[in-house]
Design an enzyme around this catalytic site. Structure first.
Site, PDB file in Angstrom:
ATOM      1  N   LEU A 128       0.686  -1.299   0.031  1.00 41.44           N
ATOM      2  CA  LEU A 128      -0.064  -0.007   0.194  1.00 41.44           C
ATOM      3  C   LEU A 128       0.887   1.185  -0.197  1.00 41.44           C
ATOM      4  CD1 LEU A 128      -3.042   0.337   2.529  1.00 41.44           C
ATOM      5  CD2 LEU A 128      -2.155   1.880   0.837  1.00 41.44           C
ATOM      6  N   SER A 129       1.419   1.546  -1.174  1.00 44.44           N
ATOM      7  CA  SER A 129       2.355   2.639  -1.103  1.00 44.44           C
ATOM      8  C   SER A 129       2.521   3.343  -2.683  1.00 44.44           C
ATOM      9  CB  SER A 129       3.747   2.467  -0.768  1.00 44.44           C
ATOM     10  OG  SER A 129       4.227   1.126  -1.580  1.00 44.44           O
ATOM     11  N   GLU A 130       1.682   4.319  -2.646  1.00 50.43           N
ATOM     12  CA  GLU A 130       1.742   4.926  -4.218  1.00 50.43           C
ATOM     13  C   GLU A 130       2.956   5.249  -4.673  1.00 50.43           C
ATOM     14  OE1 GLU A 130      -0.504   5.187  -1.843  1.00 50.43           O
ATOM     15  OE2 GLU A 130      -2.348   4.372  -2.430  1.00 50.43           O
ATOM     16  N   PHE A 172      -8.219   4.926  -6.240  1.00 53.41           N
ATOM     17  CA  PHE A 172      -8.988   6.082  -6.696  1.00 53.41           C
ATOM     18  C   PHE A 172      -8.243   7.228  -6.785  1.00 53.41           C
ATOM     19  CE2 PHE A 172     -11.746   3.351  -3.991  1.00 53.41           C
ATOM     20  CZ  PHE A 172     -12.918   3.392  -4.551  1.00 53.41           C
ATOM     21  N   ILE A 223      -3.700   9.238  -5.493  1.00 53.53           N
ATOM     22  CA  ILE A 223      -2.591   9.368  -6.473  1.00 53.53           C
ATOM     23  C   ILE A 223      -1.843  10.413  -5.685  1.00 53.53           C
ATOM     24  CG2 ILE A 223      -3.509  11.403  -7.945  1.00 53.53           C
ATOM     25  CD1 ILE A 223      -2.339   9.720 -10.302  1.00 53.53           C
ATOM     26  N   HIS A 282     -12.458   9.938  -2.093  1.00 51.77           N
ATOM     27  CA  HIS A 282     -12.663   8.858  -3.292  1.00 51.77           C
ATOM     28  C   HIS A 282     -13.358   9.558  -4.546  1.00 51.77           C
ATOM     29  CE1 HIS A 282     -12.063   6.299   0.371  1.00 51.77           C
ATOM     30  NE2 HIS A 282     -12.072   5.366  -0.800  1.00 51.77           N
TER      31      HIS A 282
HETATM   32  C1  LIG Z   1      -3.322   6.690   0.176  1.00 52.00           C
HETATM   33  C2  LIG Z   1      -4.463   5.563  -0.090  1.00 52.00           C
HETATM   34  N1  LIG Z   1      -4.569   4.539  -0.905  1.00 52.00           N
HETATM   35  C3  LIG Z   1      -5.255   3.743  -1.000  1.00 52.00           C
HETATM   36  C4  LIG Z   1      -6.402   3.826  -0.138  1.00 52.00           C
HETATM   37  C5  LIG Z   1      -7.781   2.739  -0.565  1.00 52.00           C
HETATM   38  N2  LIG Z   1      -7.815   1.874   0.604  1.00 52.00           N
HETATM   39  C6  LIG Z   1      -8.845   2.037   1.794  1.00 52.00           C
HETATM   40  S1  LIG Z   1      -8.481   0.999   2.912  1.00 52.00           S
HETATM   41  C7  LIG Z   1      -7.281   0.122   2.458  1.00 52.00           C
HETATM   42  C8  LIG Z   1      -6.645  -0.951   3.053  1.00 52.00           C
HETATM   43  C9  LIG Z   1      -6.137  -0.530   4.255  1.00 52.00           C
HETATM   44  O1  LIG Z   1      -5.358  -1.589   5.063  1.00 52.00           O
HETATM   45  P1  LIG Z   1      -4.902  -1.492   6.558  1.00 52.00           P
HETATM   46  O2  LIG Z   1      -4.106  -0.440   6.617  1.00 52.00           O
HETATM   47  O3  LIG Z   1      -4.436  -2.843   6.884  1.00 52.00           O
HETATM   48  O4  LIG Z   1      -6.406  -1.329   7.245  1.00 52.00           O
HETATM   49  P2  LIG Z   1      -7.649  -2.018   7.416  1.00 52.00           P
HETATM   50  O5  LIG Z   1      -8.461  -1.541   6.506  1.00 52.00           O
HETATM   51  O6  LIG Z   1      -7.386  -3.470   7.374  1.00 52.00           O
HETATM   52  O7  LIG Z   1      -8.070  -1.587   8.771  1.00 52.00           O
HETATM   53  C10 LIG Z   1      -6.810   0.928   1.094  1.00 52.00           C
HETATM   54  C11 LIG Z   1      -5.915   0.088   0.096  1.00 52.00           C
HETATM   55  C12 LIG Z   1      -6.502   4.874   0.782  1.00 52.00           C
HETATM   56  N3  LIG Z   1      -7.725   5.041   1.607  1.00 52.00           N
HETATM   57  N4  LIG Z   1      -5.503   5.655   0.883  1.00 52.00           N
END
Ligand SMILES: Cc1ncc(C[n+]2csc(CCOP(=O)(O)OP(=O)(O)O)c2C)c(N)n1
Ligand SMILES: Cc1ncc(C[n+]2csc(CCOP(=O)(O)OP(=O)(O)O)c2C)c(N)n1
Ligand SMILES: [Mg+2]
Ligand SMILES: [Mg+2]
Lengths: 331, 356, 331, 356
Positions: free
Chosen positions: A64-66, A89, A93, A135
Site C-alpha cells: 500500500l504505497s503509491e 481512486f 494519487i 474517493h
Molecule cells: C493513500 C490511500 N491509498 C489507498 C486507499 C484505499 N484503501 C482504503 S483502506 C485500504 C486498505 C488498508 O489496509 P490496512 O491499513 O491494513 O487497514 P484495515 O483496512 O485493514 O483496517 C486501502 C488500500 C486509501 N484509502 N488511501
C-alpha cells in the site's frame, strides 16, 4: 454490413478489463501493478481474473504505497517493461505526485530521449457514487498543467478499450482516467482484440449550430440530457466529447466554436484552474472574433468535493447546464 | 527470529485464563465489566450499521467486528485531554473515547457533521488517505509537550498503512522530537485483499520500531486486557517524556473490508469462521468473567439491551437530523468565503430558488 | 512628512526574516519548521539567527521529510500552534502534496470549522538563478486549483514582510511563494514591527490606458522593463502586480481591462493550466464586451523547466513581453 | 545497543593495517592499485570541478571529497549490465562505473546532455529530489529478475534521505519482491546542516534493515576494501535471488554540501580538519600499499598525472561542447511534440529569428 471482427457487449469497466487482457496477451512486457488488483481483481473488478490468467509476477498486488509502486513502475519502464498501474481512486494519487511530475513526466526531457517512461496510470475518478471523501476527486488539472504526461478519459466502453490500448502503446506516460460513475451504467458493443482510439482527438456526440458543449467522462450523459432538453426549445447543441484532456483537440473546438459562437464547458473539477479555463484559452487564441457570448463553465464549485450527503448539489446537473446554455444564447 | 524477539504478549488466553499472573491484581471486576460493556456496545453499533447500510439508510460502511478488544482496550487507556487520530475502521475506539454514536452514523451517511466530536473531545475525523494521520498525531503530541502538558496522542492504523511513506515519516518525526504519542497498529492481517505476506517482508510490525529506536510491542489484539495495559504503559512513558511507542495488536476482522467488499474473493472463509468460533474477543472476556465468577446472565442481558437501546436512539437521532444544507458546501472552505465561493453560492441558490 | 515608524533598508529575504522575527516575538504560538532552518539559518538565510533567538523548540530543524513535517505541522496547527513551514524549494513540495490538499486545505470544511489549520508554508520558487533542476519550478497552479488554501507572492521587500504577516494571521492555510530571483536583487524601506499587506488585493505598479499587464513575483521586473520600453513608442501600460494568486483580485483586473481592452498576462509557469487562463476567465466573465483583442499570455513553455543552460530561453523576457504587447495593440 | 548489533566492519584500519585477515588473499596488488587509481581519478575530478565553479565555468557543484572509498569500492563491485541510481553527490561512483567525465561536467553546467550515460552503461541521471531514486532502483532490479537475468541494481543515497517516505516505500517494495538491489547509504553524518542526531533517533542506519527483514550491514565507509567486498557480497546475494541488502557506509564529506553552502555555519571546522588529517580514505589505501610494499613514488606520480590529463581533457571537451540549442527545450517533452509545444517552439523561433 457484415464485419469479420467479433464484438462483445460490455460495460465500461469490462471493456477496460478486456483491453488489459488483450495487451497482456499481446505484449510480454506489459505488467500490472496496484493495490488489490490480483486475487481480488481490483476494488472495481477492472483486473478481474487477470492474475489467474497471467500470473503473480505480471499482475502484482503491491504494498500500500503509491509513491513506492509508481516509482518502481518508472524503474521497470526504463528497464524495458510496460507497466500499467492502478491507483485505486484518483484521490489517492497524491502521494505519488512527486514521482509522476518529477520523474515519469521529465525523464525523457532530462535525458533527451535516452530514458523514457512508457507507463500507463489508471485511476477511477469523480463523484456521484456515494463514496467517502477523497474517493471522489476529479483533479486532472494538476496533471494537464505538468508537461510530459498525457491525460485521457473515455465516456463509453468502446472508447475505453481503444483509448486504453492507445495509451499502452504510447511511448510516453499516460494518465488514464476512468469515470467510475459510468463503470456499469452503460453497455456497448466492443470489438474483440486490438484496436485503438487516437489520443489527441475528440469526438462529436451531437451536431448542432447554436451552442458548443464541451465535456468528457462522467459529464457526457449530463450534457447529452441537457442538449436533448434544449433541443425541444429549438436550441441545437453540438456536443464534443474531449476524450483527451492533454493535449486537447483544439482543432475540433475551434471549428465548432467558429460555427456556433457560443460555448459551454462542463466539468466536475473546480472552476479555478479547471480545464474550462484552458478551453477558454483555446477559444481566445483561435476564435476570438467568432465569439458571440462569454464562454460559460459549469463546474464543481471552488470547494473541496463534499461528503456524499452534499454531492448532488456539488456536481453539475442537466439543470445547471441548461441554465448556462440559455445564458449564452440570451447574451 | 524477529517473532521471537517480539513475542505476542497476552494477559488472558483464548480460554479466558490468566496468562500473566502479575497483572492479576490490577484486573478488577469493575475494569473487566467495563471492557465487556464497551465491547458489546460497539459490536451492537457495528452490526446495526451494517444492517443500516444494507437497507440503504447509510452509505458504504467499514465494519470492525473482531477488533473490539484492540479498540476498547486502547481507547479506555486514554485520559481526558488526550488526542485520538482514528481511521475509518476505528469508530469503535472513537465511541469508547466519547464520540457520539449518532455523529458517527452521520459520518457514514456522508455528512460532515459526523466529523465533529463532542465538546472537549480531541477526536480527529477518521483518516481516509491511508497513514496520513500518523504525522498529525506526532505534531499534535509535540504541541502538548511543547506547552508543557502531560496529554498524549494515539494514532490508529492498519497493517497496510505501514507501507506508506507517511507512516515512516510520522514515526521518525515523533521519535526525533520525543513526541508523546502511541502508534497503535491493528494488524488484522489484510489490507483489503492484500495479505501481510505481500505487504511486507517482515514477520512482525513491532520490529519496525527498531528502525526508530523506540519501544516496539507485539500484543494479542484480541485480549482487551493486554491492549489496555500496554497502551496505558506506553501512554505513561509518553507523558513522562519517554517518547513514542509502536504497539502491534495482532487481530482479525471477521467481516468484509467495507460493505462494498467481498472477502470470499481473497480470504479463506472456513478459516474465518474458525477464527470467530475459536477466538472472539468478546467471548474471551466473557470467559474470563465466567472463570472469575463475575458473569451474571441478567447483567449481561441488561448490558446488551442497553446497548441496543443506545444504538436505536442514535439511529433515530441520525435519521431525524436536518437534511444536508447546500450552504455548507460553500460556508466552510475558508473562514471568510472568497469571491469565487460567494459568487458560486449565489448563482447556485438563485438557480434552485433558495430551496434545498 | 515625518513618521513615527522606524524603517530599515532590507532585501526581500531580509524582509522575510524580519517578518518571521516580528511574529515569533509577538505570538508564542508561532513555530518554525523546516530543513536547515535552525543552525544554518536556511539555505537562503531566511531564518538567519532565529534559532539562536527563539530556541530549538520554536525554530526546528526537521528530518528531511516534507510529508512528515507538513503533516506534523497540521497536527500542531490543529492543536493551537501557528506553524510556519519552510519548503526548501517549491519543487520539493510535491511529497507533501497529499498532506496539503487532503488535510491542510480540507480540514475546515471536513469539520465545518471545528478543526482549522492556520499554517503558512513558505517556499522559494522560480528559475533564473542557475540552480539545478526541480529547484526552479513555479507550480502555483496546482495549489490555486485546490480549494482551501490561499496563495500569495510578493515582488518587493515591503510587500514580502506585510504579506507574510497577513498570512501568519490568516485563519486558513496560506502558501507563501518567495521569488528567489529577487531575494537579494532589490532593497526597500521596510517598517519596523508589525504591519500587514492585505491578502486578496493587487497593486498597480504603473498606470496606463493602452494595455493591462498582469504579473507577480519575479516577473514584475521583466514586465516593468517591457512597459518602460514600449512607453517610448507611445504605448502606456497599466502594470498590475497580483500579490495574491488565490483569490485573485478580480475587481482590479476588471477595472483595468475595461479601461484598456487589451491584456497581457506574464508568468513563469507553463501555459496550459497556468494562471494566465484563470485571469482570462475573469476577463471573459467580467469584461467580455470591453475586449479589443484576445488576451495574450507570455509564459514558461509547456515543457519541464529545463536545465539552467537553457533557462534563459525558457523564461519570459522583456523581449517576449514587448512582442505580446505589440500583438494586442495591433490586433 | 544497536551499535553493538551493527558493528562497523573494517578490513583495513586507518593505518592501512589489515583488520580482517581472512580477506588478505583476495586483496591483490592489482585490486588495491585499481582502487587507488580510481580514488585519485575522482578526487582530481572533484577538486577541478570546485575550481571550475569558482571561476564561473560551471554552476553550483556538489563535492564528494572524503567519500571516495565508499564510491569507488561500491562502484567497482558492479558488473557490466548492472544498474546504477546515483544522487547529485555520486558522480564519483558514476565515473568509476564508466560515465564520461565531460558529460558529468556538462550536467553541472546545466546541460541535459550530462544525463546521458555512455552506450551500454545503465546509469540513471543524478537524483535531485531526495530518495526518489530508491523506488526506481527497486523497479529496475525487479525487471532484471523478471526477465531472468542476473543483473542487479545499486541505489545511492545519504543519511538524510532515509527520512523520506520514498526510502521506506522503495526498500519495502524491494524486500517484498525480492528485487536484486543494493541500497548503498553513504552516511556522511549531515544532510546539508542537519546532523544525524536530528535526522533520526536511531544510532545507525543499518538497523533500519530490520524493519524489512533484509540484511543490514554497517561498514567503515573510508575503507575502500570493505566497501568493495561488502557490496560485492550483497550483489552476489541479490543475483542469487536473495533480495536486497542495506549497506551503511559511515563516512564524512570534507567540503561543503555544495559550492553554495558554508559548513562553518553548522559544523566544527576543527573537527573537520582533524578528520581529514586522521582518516583520509586515499591516504588509508596509500598506507596499505606502502605497508605491503606496493607503493612506488613514480607509479603514484604517473597515476596523478594521468588523472590530471584526463580531467583537463574532459574540461576541454565540456567547454568545446556546442552551446545549448533552445530546440532541445521543445523536442524531448514527448516522443512527438503536442500542438502546444509545436506552437510555442515556432513562436519562439520566429521571435529570435531562428537564431540561437
Ligand atoms: C493513500 C490511500 N491509498 C489507498 C486507499 C484505499 N484503501 C482504503 S483502506 C485500504 C486498505 C488498508 O489496509 P490496512 O491499513 O491494513 O487497514 P484495515 O483496512 O485493514 O483496517 C486501502 C488500500 C486509501 N484509502 N488511501
Ligand atoms: C525532496 C527534497 N527535499 C529537499 C531537498 C534539498 N536538499 C538537497 S540535498 C539535501 C540534504 C541531503 O542529505 P543526505 O541525504 O544526507 O545526502 P548528502 O547531501 O549528505 O550526500 C537537501 C535537504 C531535495 N533535494 N529534495
Ligand atoms: Mg489491515
Ligand atoms: Mg548526508
Amino acid at each position: 454490413m457484415q464485419t469479420a471482427v467479433k464484438v462483445k457487449t460490455l460495460t465500461l469497466v469490462q471493456a477496460i478489463t478486456d483491453g488489459l487482457d488483450t495487451m497482456l496477451q499481446e505484449k510480454e512486457e506489459v505488467i500490472l501493478l496496484g493495490e488489490d488488483i490480483g486475487k481480488n481483481g481490483g476494488v472495481f473488478r477492472a483486473t478481474d481474473k487477470l492474475q489467474d490468467k497471467y500470473g503473480e509476477d505480471r499482475v502484482i498486488d503491491t504494498p500500500l504505497s503509491e509513491a513506492g509502486f509508481v516509482g518502481a513502475g518508472i524503474g521497470m519502464a526504463v528497464n524495458g517493461f510496460l507497466p500499467i498501474i492502478e491507483i485505486q481512486f484518483l484521490g489517492f494519487i497524491y502521494p505519488a505526485y512527486e514521482q509522476i511530475v518529477t520523474h515519469a513526466s521529465r525523464l525523457r526531457m532530462r535525458t533527451m530521449g535516452h530514458f523514457t517512461v512508457p507507463m500507463v496510470i489508471r485511476a477511477p475518478y469523480g463523484a456521484g457514487v456515494r463514496a467517502p471523501e477523497i474517493h471522489c476527486d476529479s483533479t486532472e488539472a494538476i496533471f494537464t498543467h505538468m508537461p510530459g504526461i498525457k491525460v485521457v478519459c473515455p465516456s463509453n466502453p468502446y472508447d475505453a478499450k481503444g483509448l486504453l490500448i492507445a495509451a499502452i502503446e504510447d511511448p510516453d506516460p499516460v494518465l488514464f482516467l476512468e469515470p467510475m460513475r459510468l463503470y456499469r451504467s452503460v453497455r456497448d458493443e466492443v470489438p474483440d482484440g486490438k484496436y485503438t482510439v487516437e489520443i489527441g482527438k475528440a469526438k462529436k456526440r451531437m451536431e448542432g449550430e447554436h451552442v458548443t458543449l464541451i465535456a468528457w467522462g462522467a459529464m457526457i450523459p449530463e450534457v447529452m440530457e441537457a442538449a436533448k432538453a434544449v433541443k425541444e426549445k429549438g436550441i441545437n447543441c453540438e456536443v464534443i466529447d474531449l476524450l483527451t484532456l492533454f493535449p486537447i483537440d483544439k482543432d475540433m473546438i475551434a471549428e465548432s466554436v467558429q460555427k456556433t459562437g457560443r460555448t459551454v464547458v462542463v466539468h466536475e473539477a473546480h472552476a479555478t484552474g479547471g480545464l474550462g479555463n484552458d478551453i477558454l484559452a483555446i477559444i481566445n487564441d483561435t476564435s476570438f472574433l467568432y465569439q458571440k457570448a462569454p464562454v460559460e463553465r459549469v463546474t464543481g464549485f471552488d470547494a473541496p468535493v463534499p461528503y456524499f450527503g452534499f454531492e448532488d448539489h456539488y456536481l453539475p446537473t442537466p439543470e445547471r447546464i441548461k441554465h448556462a446554455i440559455e445564458k449564452v444564447i440570451k447574451f | 527470529m524477529m517473532e521471537n524477539q517480539f513475542p505476542i504478549r497476552q494477559i488472558i488466553d483464548v480460554n479466558g485464563k490468566i496468562a500473566l499472573p502479575e497483572y492479576k491484581e490490577k484486573m478488577t471486576a469493575e475494569l473487566a465489566k467495563k471492557f465487556y460493556k464497551q465491547m458489546i456496545r460497539i459490536r451492537t453499533f457495528d452490526r446495526k450499521a451494517i444492517s443500516l447500510q444494507r437497507q440503504g439508510r447509510i452509505g458504504t460502511y467499514a465494519p470492525f467486528e473482531g477488533q473490539e478488544a484492540a479498540q476498547v482496550g486502547s481507547a479506555m487507556a486514554l485520559a481526558e485531554g488526550d488526542w485520538m487520530f482514528p481511521t475509518y475502521r476505528d469508530h469503535g475506539a472513537a465511541i469508547v473515547f466519547g464520540h457520539s454514536l449518532s455523529k458517527v452514523l452521520l459520518f457514514w451517511n456522508g455528512r460532515n457533521e459526523g466529523c465533529i466530536p463532542p465538546k472537549g473531545k480531541n477526536i480527529f475525523p477518521p483518516g481516509i488517505p491511508i497513514a496520513t494521520q500518523i504525522p498529525h498525531a506526532a505534531g499534535a503530541a509535540y504541541a502538548e509537550r511543547k506547552r508543557g502538558s502531560t496529554s498524549a496522542a494515539i494514532a490508529y492504523f492498519g497493517d497496510g498503512a505501514t507501507s506508506e511513506g507517511d507512516f515512516h515519516e510520522g514515526v521518525n518525526f515523533a521519535s526525533v522530537m520525543r513526541a508523546p504519542v502511541v502508534f497503535f497498529n491493528q494488524n488484522n492481517q489484510f489490507a483489503i485483499s492484500v495479505p501481510i505476506s505481500k505487504q511486507m517482508n517482515s514477520k512482525t510490525i513491532a520490529q519496525k520500531a527498531l528502525a526508530y529506536d523506540i519501544p516496539g510491542i507485539r500484543i494479542d489484539g484480541n485480549d482487551v486486557f493486554t491492549a489496555y495495559f500496554e497502551t496505558l504503559q506506553a501512554l505513561e512513558r509518553a507523558r513522562n517524556g519517554g517518547g513514542p511507542t509502536l504497539i502491534e495488536a495482532v487481530t482479525w476482522r471477521y467481516g468484509a473490508h467495507t460493505t462494498s467488499d467481498d472477502p470470499a474473493k481473497y480470504r479463506d472463509q472456513v478459516e474465518n469462521v474458525k477464527r470467530r468460533e475459536e477466538d472472539d474477543p468478546i467471548i474471551r472476556v466473557e470467559r474470563w468473567l465466567k472463570n472469575e465468577g463475575l458473569y451474571d446472565e441478567s447483567w449481561a442481558t441488561t448490558v446488551k439491551e442497553e446497548a441496543i437501546t443506545e444504538v436505536e436512539e442514535a439511529v433515530k437521532e441520525m435519521e431525524a437530523f436536518p437534511k444536508a444544507d447546500p450552504a455548507d458546501i460553500f460556508d466552510h472552505v475558508f473562514a471568510e468565503p472568497t469571491w469565487q465561493i460567494a459568487k458560486q453560492k449565489k448563482e447556485y441558490f438563485d438557480l434552485i430558488g433558495g430551496e434545498i
